[in-house]
Design a protein around this motif. Structure first.
Motif, PDB file in Angstrom:
ATOM      1  N   THR A  10       0.795  -1.227   0.000  1.00  0.00           N
ATOM      2  CA  THR A  10       0.000   0.000   0.000  1.00  0.00           C
ATOM      3  C   THR A  10       0.832   1.284   0.000  1.00  0.00           C
ATOM      4  OG1 THR A  10      -0.129  -0.074   2.426  1.00  0.00           O
ATOM      5  CG2 THR A  10      -1.882  -1.159   1.204  1.00  0.00           C
ATOM      6  N   ASP A  11       2.071   1.215   0.460  1.00  0.00           N
ATOM      7  CA  ASP A  11       2.925   2.397   0.533  1.00  0.00           C
ATOM      8  C   ASP A  11       3.879   2.392  -0.653  1.00  0.00           C
ATOM      9  OD1 ASP A  11       4.845   4.362   1.149  1.00  0.00           O
ATOM     10  OD2 ASP A  11       4.536   4.101   3.296  1.00  0.00           O
ATOM     11  N   ALA A  12       3.565   3.163  -1.691  1.00  0.00           N
ATOM     12  CA  ALA A  12       4.343   3.137  -2.929  1.00  0.00           C
ATOM     13  C   ALA A  12       5.763   3.655  -2.730  1.00  0.00           C
ATOM     14  CB  ALA A  12       3.639   3.964  -4.006  1.00  0.00           C
ATOM     15  N   VAL A  13       5.936   4.672  -1.875  1.00  0.00           N
ATOM     16  CA  VAL A  13       7.268   5.252  -1.663  1.00  0.00           C
ATOM     17  C   VAL A  13       8.176   4.263  -0.955  1.00  0.00           C
ATOM     18  CG1 VAL A  13       8.567   7.100  -0.546  1.00  0.00           C
ATOM     19  CG2 VAL A  13       6.363   7.597  -1.631  1.00  0.00           C
ATOM     20  N   LEU A  14       7.670   3.679   0.124  1.00  0.00           N
ATOM     21  CA  LEU A  14       8.456   2.704   0.872  1.00  0.00           C
ATOM     22  C   LEU A  14       8.745   1.472   0.020  1.00  0.00           C
ATOM     23  CD1 LEU A  14       9.732   1.957   3.596  1.00  0.00           C
ATOM     24  CD2 LEU A  14       7.525   0.995   4.274  1.00  0.00           C
ATOM     25  N   ARG A  15       7.769   1.068  -0.740  1.00  0.00           N
ATOM     26  CA  ARG A  15       7.946  -0.091  -1.621  1.00  0.00           C
ATOM     27  C   ARG A  15       9.073   0.139  -2.619  1.00  0.00           C
ATOM     28  NH1 ARG A  15       4.629  -4.282  -3.442  1.00  0.00           N
ATOM     29  NH2 ARG A  15       5.039  -4.983  -5.570  1.00  0.00           N
TER      30      ARG A  15
END
Length: 343
Positions: free
Chosen positions: A75-80
């Motif tokens: 769900t977290d695109a930046v962290l991913r």
């Protein structure tokens, strides 16, 4: 897949356990496998508690409620993307998790545990990072499933007394890693088209874990290995050529030739003691992510390609260095100017 136990089934299990019935008797009554009932009961009775159906049903609801929560890396695109960038650079999940803690202190939303990353790689339902990575990049070991415990491995060498100095004669300063300039080395072998083996030499500095990879286009002949190693270490100042520890392979039969050219004495491990070159053994394991065992021909890569791989290893955050590397500000002092600037 069998449906989860219902509240009524848990009530029957509770009554059966209170009446002294066996697991198999209860399972037959419910029409369930004995292993299903056994796991359910063991969650509580293994800690000396009495099986309580209402508590067991509530605990089951909580477990599955947690399981339905979407994974953070899904769900977290930046962290991913940060995690994917690290994996593409062949960092381990532990290295990525440590780097995030250092890079984003106090920002819990930008941090993730290494276990979460592992689950996202191995379990498609927990983030599915593997879909965006090749297996060779995502999994350092190349395994498709997790292995619960590692297996010890090491090269077996026979005794060769003609090789010279034993590791017990190595300067004491080499053992505690306080003084830089002491190296460990070995060959990493591969396949060769048309039969036979190809190989490269790997060198690791004990204090900083700095890696040098050495091409061996002429093969494993000892005179050629000695010449290539001497050339690879020629750019180092003499104080950073204090010693080299090798195993008892015949490729270092010409160690005197190497020592004369470099001023660096060679010491040899005891037979069947690969842990005496622990840093080098660890590095060779990391290199198998780049050069799969039994499938890579080292004649297909030149020295420039090996230097690129070594640079990737040398810029990784390392747990043994407090998650620093040779490019970290202030790390290594004078050593940095040589290992990161001279070459």
């Amino acid at each position: 897949m069998a449906e989860r136990l219902s509240a009524l089934e848990r009530e029957r299990i509770g009554l059966g356990r209170a009446a002294g019935e066996s697991i198999r008797q209860i399972a037959r009554c419910l029409g369930r496998a004995p292993s299903t009932v056994s796991r359910e009961v063991a969650r509580y009775e293994r800690y000396g508690q009495r099986y309580l159906p209402s508590a067991a049903d509530w605990a089951s609801w909580l477990r599955h409620r947690r399981a339905r929560r979407p994974a953070r890396l899904a769900t977290d695109a930046v962290l991913r993307e940060l995690v994917l960038t690290g994996l593409r650079q062949r960092w381990s999940p532990q290295q990525i998790a440590a780097w995030l803690r250092i890079e984003f202190p106090g920002r819990k939303e930008m941090q993730v545990s290494h276990e979460t990353i592992y689950q996202a790689i191995y379990l498609q339902t927990r983030g599915n990072l593997r879909a965006e990575l090749t297996r060779q990049v995502a999994l350092r070991s190349g395994r498709a499933a997790r292995r619960h415990r590692s297996q010890a491995a090491g090269a077996i060498r026979s005794q060769r007394p003609w090789l010279g100095l034993n590791i017990s004669q190595r300067p004491a300063e080499a053992a505690d890693r306080a003084v830089p300039g002491h190296w460990e080395g070995d060959l990493l072998e591969g396949t060769r088209r048309g039969g036979g083996n190809s190989a490269i030499a790997t060198l690791v500095e004990r204090t900083t874990r700095f890696v040098i990879l050495v091409a061996l286009p002429g093969g494993k002949l000892s005179e050629h290995v000695a010449t290539q190693l001497a050339h690879a270490m020629a750019w180092l100042p003499q104080r950073l050529r204090a010693s080299l520890t090798w195993d008892q392979g015949t490729e270092m039969a010409a160690h005197h030739q190497f020592s004369i050219a470099t001023g660096c004495p060679v010491y040899f491990c005891d037979p069947h003691h690969p842990w005496q070159r622990g840093s080098n053994e660890n590095t060779n394991g990391l290199l198998r992510q780049y050069f799969p065992k039994g499938r890579f021909d080292f004649t297909t890569i030149d020295q420039a390609g090996l230097d690129h791989v070594a640079d990737e290893l040398n810029t990784r955050p390392r747990m043994t260095l407090g998650w620093a590397n040779l490019s970290s500000p202030g790390f290594g002092g004078e050593l940095v100017s040589w290992f990161s600037g001279v070459r």
